[in-house]
Design an enzyme around this catalytic site. Structure first.
Site, PDB file in Angstrom:
ATOM      1  N   GLU B  27       0.662  -1.074  -0.085  1.00  0.00           N
ATOM      2  CA  GLU B  27      -0.135  -0.259  -0.068  1.00  0.00           C
ATOM      3  C   GLU B  27       0.783   1.267   0.201  1.00  0.00           C
ATOM      4  O   GLU B  27       1.754   1.315   0.863  1.00  0.00           O
ATOM      5  CB  GLU B  27      -0.895  -0.240   1.219  1.00  0.00           C
ATOM      6  CG  GLU B  27      -1.701  -1.172   1.170  1.00  0.00           C
ATOM      7  CD  GLU B  27      -2.450  -1.548   2.591  1.00  0.00           C
ATOM      8  OE1 GLU B  27      -2.221  -0.802   3.294  1.00  0.00           O
ATOM      9  OE2 GLU B  27      -3.067  -2.609   2.565  1.00  0.00           O
ATOM     10  N   GLU B  53      -4.806  -6.354   2.482  1.00  0.00           N
ATOM     11  CA  GLU B  53      -3.372  -7.133   3.034  1.00  0.00           C
ATOM     12  C   GLU B  53      -3.317  -8.516   2.643  1.00  0.00           C
ATOM     13  O   GLU B  53      -2.343  -9.150   2.515  1.00  0.00           O
ATOM     14  CB  GLU B  53      -3.301  -6.857   4.530  1.00  0.00           C
ATOM     15  CG  GLU B  53      -2.994  -5.709   5.042  1.00  0.00           C
ATOM     16  CD  GLU B  53      -4.016  -4.579   5.395  1.00  0.00           C
ATOM     17  OE1 GLU B  53      -5.091  -5.041   4.826  1.00  0.00           O
ATOM     18  OE2 GLU B  53      -3.883  -3.268   5.120  1.00  0.00           O
ATOM     19  N   GLN B  75       1.666  -2.188   5.589  1.00  0.00           N
ATOM     20  CA  GLN B  75       2.207  -0.683   6.019  1.00  0.00           C
ATOM     21  C   GLN B  75       2.475  -0.691   7.417  1.00  0.00           C
ATOM     22  O   GLN B  75       3.426   0.220   7.897  1.00  0.00           O
ATOM     23  CB  GLN B  75       1.165   0.275   5.455  1.00  0.00           C
ATOM     24  CG  GLN B  75       1.356   1.547   5.112  1.00  0.00           C
ATOM     25  CD  GLN B  75       0.440   2.267   4.686  1.00  0.00           C
ATOM     26  OE1 GLN B  75      -0.698   2.563   4.996  1.00  0.00           O
ATOM     27  NE2 GLN B  75       0.644   2.875   3.568  1.00  0.00           N
ATOM     28  N   PHE B  76       1.640  -1.193   8.346  1.00  0.00           N
ATOM     29  CA  PHE B  76       1.922  -1.370   9.757  1.00  0.00           C
ATOM     30  C   PHE B  76       1.571  -2.856  10.052  1.00  0.00           C
ATOM     31  O   PHE B  76       0.627  -3.238   9.612  1.00  0.00           O
ATOM     32  CB  PHE B  76       1.224  -0.483  10.445  1.00  0.00           C
ATOM     33  CG  PHE B  76       1.437   1.012  10.183  1.00  0.00           C
ATOM     34  CD1 PHE B  76       2.323   1.526  11.115  1.00  0.00           C
ATOM     35  CD2 PHE B  76       0.762   1.839   9.099  1.00  0.00           C
ATOM     36  CE1 PHE B  76       2.755   2.953  10.845  1.00  0.00           C
ATOM     37  CE2 PHE B  76       1.091   3.012   9.011  1.00  0.00           C
ATOM     38  CZ  PHE B  76       2.096   3.722   9.702  1.00  0.00           C
ATOM     39  N   TYR B  79      -1.725  -4.531  10.682  1.00  0.00           N
ATOM     40  CA  TYR B  79      -2.777  -4.724   9.699  1.00  0.00           C
ATOM     41  C   TYR B  79      -2.383  -6.335   9.243  1.00  0.00           C
ATOM     42  O   TYR B  79      -2.849  -6.565   8.118  1.00  0.00           O
ATOM     43  CB  TYR B  79      -2.615  -3.739   8.432  1.00  0.00           C
ATOM     44  CG  TYR B  79      -3.185  -2.152   9.271  1.00  0.00           C
ATOM     45  CD1 TYR B  79      -4.337  -2.221   9.810  1.00  0.00           C
ATOM     46  CD2 TYR B  79      -2.364  -1.252   9.246  1.00  0.00           C
ATOM     47  CE1 TYR B  79      -4.889  -1.136  10.417  1.00  0.00           C
ATOM     48  CE2 TYR B  79      -2.593  -0.181   9.900  1.00  0.00           C
ATOM     49  CZ  TYR B  79      -4.028  -0.184  10.377  1.00  0.00           C
ATOM     50  OH  TYR B  79      -4.340   1.167  11.200  1.00  0.00           O
ATOM     51  N   HIS B 121      -1.015   1.659  15.386  1.00  0.00           N
ATOM     52  CA  HIS B 121       0.181   1.773  14.769  1.00  0.00           C
ATOM     53  C   HIS B 121       1.247   1.716  15.875  1.00  0.00           C
ATOM     54  O   HIS B 121       2.401   2.282  16.098  1.00  0.00           O
ATOM     55  CB  HIS B 121       0.255   3.361  14.358  1.00  0.00           C
ATOM     56  CG  HIS B 121      -0.654   3.575  13.269  1.00  0.00           C
ATOM     57  ND1 HIS B 121      -2.094   4.006  13.728  1.00  0.00           N
ATOM     58  CD2 HIS B 121      -0.589   3.674  11.990  1.00  0.00           C
ATOM     59  CE1 HIS B 121      -2.773   3.950  12.476  1.00  0.00           C
ATOM     60  NE2 HIS B 121      -1.884   3.936  11.434  1.00  0.00           N
TER      61      HIS B 121
END
Lengths: 347, 389
Positions: B27, B53, B75-76, B79, B121
């Site tokens: 992403e 994902e 991305q993190f 996720y 996050h």
């Protein structure tokens, strides 16, 4: 085609008997899907690497493997979970094939993950060009899972549509739950239309329409390098698995007896020929099952094998086709929130 | 002098030019952004995926199975939890197919707290990741290791997860030993070469320095600091915290030996065992929640295999078993280990009375003396199978 269908049916029935007789722990398979699955196996471009078709199948795909030329005795070995099982070395259920030599990805028990992994082989084939396509197959119940939606989204990205034949074999059941109780869509294939995909719904129980439907869909994907969502109605002749008894369901349409009726009516085969063909396969598989039952079980210490590899098995000799974002041209945006499209619609 | 995010980018550049990487995707990974942390800026094979994902992991698997070499990003790591089913699949494909298919992919994802990231996050993935057999898992603590571990991950024919402590993304090398061979010494010079200008990026091309192919082997820990009173085993962001704790404790005459594990699986048991057997005291530090924590597994092995050498019970200093990391600083500090809590944990371990004093004879493990056979531990097969040294 008829012969492979009979072979596949006899194989599934032998597997069921093995499981019932204590020569296996669990049965799951595809009796009732032979017409469609044999056609698929015959039409797939068999081989290894990007120029051939990748097959991401599910646990009802024995007939496809047999039509591609697999040895039915190997399926018995997987049922008996002996060390000679070439698909999993005694580690996995029956019907969980894997054959890298023919681009057949390992079949797994989850009903949807193949729709996610198929995206990757199709991306590589899109970049590679040529005629190789990705074929992914699952059942109707699995389309409720998110991976099926992922597959539709990734297959139809504007400007990067994937050469992917997305197949749903619809037997109307999710284990013991009727599909119509859970799915409001008229046809599963219609979901593809929202993504601008070519779609079709065919009678997968009829060998001729299955073959023709698959042939046409494959021709489109091969040439246009774009996705096709094909839904095929099929029967589930022995229930979900051994957990539901694996008994013959009289009310379901039987594609093998149906093709035999047609062949007899068209004087292509006699009824006796059909019966003796079945008897031959039954006898062969019965004998083979006896031999397989004497083969050794895997060594306990073998559980530690193949957790990691030192060798890049799939990468050796593989043609790499890297993405190059300098070549990438984004398609024009058609969303109604952008200034360009608003002025475009006004003019 | 690269930051960790620049080190990752340099490694990915080497990956796509020298090690056959075909796809770097996820992403916002491709142009124009090049990743939310800019880890993928200016890379030729970087592209944007849908925000999906499961699709990302599935696509990476398929690309790998088609003979390509993908590096996918979640991305993190917060996720990545909806992909665990697919991570299991990537981890079991070689095994389930009895060696027929390997899955040579790299999955990189930012992990951990320290950026005021609130619930989604700040999460750690190490405990979950180590519960998915078939994956190799690495976590760097400095730019040079990030570079070298990423190169090893790319070269490895197995699925490898590169967990990048997000709070260290912008942290520069602490000194020359954390620098990447070949990178310019002046951090501004490197920034000018490989960081995209803010705003208009049309036509911008990075100018890549020629960095060496320096691999950090997967499975090899690094002893960051020698000491004789206690062994601290940690990884990622907590390495820096533990170093500072060791400095504080040195003023109290407590001499800390610090091991940066670098690889969580396969992990460097010989390095841990040698050190703990020598110091007799061990503290395991990480950010993940403490119940069913990877450090707990390491404590189990210490107890089972090093019992005779232990002077005190090993200690785990980890995140609190809470549903999330709160946004407000006091909440985050009360949840995740910090300098104070790590220092306290080490001090507590060292102040425990020595249980070996008074035992003139080392105790034998009764289970082994029963059989009269050579000792066989539960992890012998593991060590034989997975020690890649």
């Amino acid at each position: 085609m008829h012969e492979r269908m009979v072979e596949a049916r006899c194989l599934e029935e032998r597997l069921i008997r093995m499981q019932r007789g204590g020569d296996g722990y669990f049965w799951i398979g595809g009796p009732g899907e032979e017409a469609f699955n044999v056609a698929l196996g015959l039409l797939a471009k068999k081989g290894q690497g990007l120029d051939h078709d990748y097959l991401h199948l599910h646990y009802r795909s024995s007939a496809t493997l047999l039509a591609m030329g697999a040895d039915p005795v190997d399926a018995l070995r997987q049922m008996k979970s002996v060390a000679t099982d070439p698909y999993s070395g005694g580690r996995n259920f029956c019907g969980h094939y894997s054959k890298r030599e023919w681009n057949v990805a390992p079949i797994t028990s989850p009903i949807e993950v193949q729709y996610a992994t198929a995206i990757g082989t199709a991306i590589a084939q899109k970049r590679a060009g040529g005629e190789g396509i990705t074929i992914v197959q699952g059942g109707d119940a699995g389309t409720a899972e998110g991976d099926f939606a992922s597959c539709l989204v990734w297959a139809s990205r504007p400007g990067f549509e994937l050469p992917m034949l997305i197949i749903v074999t619809n037997n109307g059941w999710g284990i013991s739950t009727p599909g119509h109780e859970q799915h409001g869509e008229q046809r599963i294939a219609d979901r593809g239309k929202a993504f601008g995909m070519r779609t079709a719904t065919i009678d997968g129980n009829d060998a001729e329409s299955a073959y023709r439907g698959l042939e046409e869909a494959m021709r489109y994907v091969r040439r246009e390098r774009k996705p096709f969502l094909l839904e095929a109605y099929v029967s589930r002749l022995y229930g979900h698995s051994s957990s539901s008894g694996s008994n013959y369901v009289e009310t379901e349409f039987d594609c093998v007896t149906e093709i035999e009726k047609k062949l007899v009516a068209r004087h292509l085969r006699t009824s006796d020929e059909c019966d003796s063909l079945r008897a031959e396969y039954e006898q062969f598989l019965l004998e083979a099952a006896k031999t397989v039952s004497l083969e050794p079980k895997p060594e306990p210490a073998s559980v530690w094998e193949h957790v990691f590899t030192d060798r890049d098995i799939v990468g050796e000799g593989a043609r790499k086709v890297p993405h190059d974002n300098r070549l990438w041209k984004a398609p024009a945006c058609s969303f109604p929130t952008t200034k360009a499209s608003k002025s475009g619609s006004a003019s | 002098m690269a930051t960790m995010v620049q080190a990752v980018r340099l490694a990915l550049h080497v990956g796509e030019t020298k090690l056959g990487v075909t796809d770097i995707f996820g992403e916002d990974v491709g142009p124009p952004l090049g990743g939310v942390f800019t880890a993928t800026q200016g890379l030729r094979t970087a592209w944007n995926s849908p925000l999906d994902e499961r699709g990302i992991v599935g696509a990476a698997m398929g690309l790998a199975m088609a003979g390509q070499k993908p590096v996918a990003e979640i991305q993190f790591c917060d996720y990545a939890f909806n992909t665990i089913d697919l991570l299991k699949l990537a981890g079991n494909t070689l095994w389930s197919s009895n060696g027929d298919w390997n899955v040579p992919l790299v999955l990189m994802t930012p992990v951990g707290a320290g950026i005021h990231g609130s619930l989604y996050h700040s999460h750690s993935l190490d405990a979950q990741a180590t519960r998915i057999p078939g994956w190799k898992i690495v976590m760097p603590s400095n730019p040079r290791d990030a570079y070298g571990l990423m190169l090893s991950a790319i070269q490895d024919p197995n699925p490898v997860m590169v967990l990048i402590p997000k709070a260290l993304m912008r942290v520069k090398a602490a000194g020359p030993d954390e620098m990447i061979p070949g990178e310019p010494e002046d951090p501004r010079a490197l920034g000018k070469m490989i960081d995209a200008p803010i705003g208009q990026r049309e036509g911008w091309e990075p100018e890549w320095p020629e960095t060496a192919l320096e691999f950090v082997p997967i499975g090899a820990a690094k002893t960051v600091r020698r000491g004789e009173h206690v062994t601290v085993v940690t990884y990622g962001r907590m390495v820096g915290v533990a170093k500072r704790a060791a400095d504080v404790l040195s003023r109290e005459d407590i001499d800390v030996e610090l091991i940066d594990l670098r690889s969580l699986h396969p992990y460097d048991w010989p390095a841990i065992a040698e050190s703990v057997a020598r110091t007799g005291r061990a503290v395991f530090v990480n950010e993940d929640t403490e119940i069913t924590n990877f450090g707990e597994h390491l404590i189990r092995r210490c107890v089972e295999e090093l019992w005779d050498s232990l002077r005190a019970p090993p200690i785990l200093e980890a995140g609190k078993h809470l549903p999330g990391v709160g946004l407000a600083e006091p909440l985050e500090a009360a949840t995740i280990p910090g300098l104070g809590s790590v220092t306290d944990a080490i001090r507590r371990c060292v102040r425990q009375p020595d249980r070996r004093v008074g035992n003139s004879r080392p105790r034998r493990d009764f289970a082994f003396t029963w059989t009269g056979e050579a000792p066989v531990g539960p992890f012998d097969a593991y060590e034989r199978a997975f020690r890649h040294r």
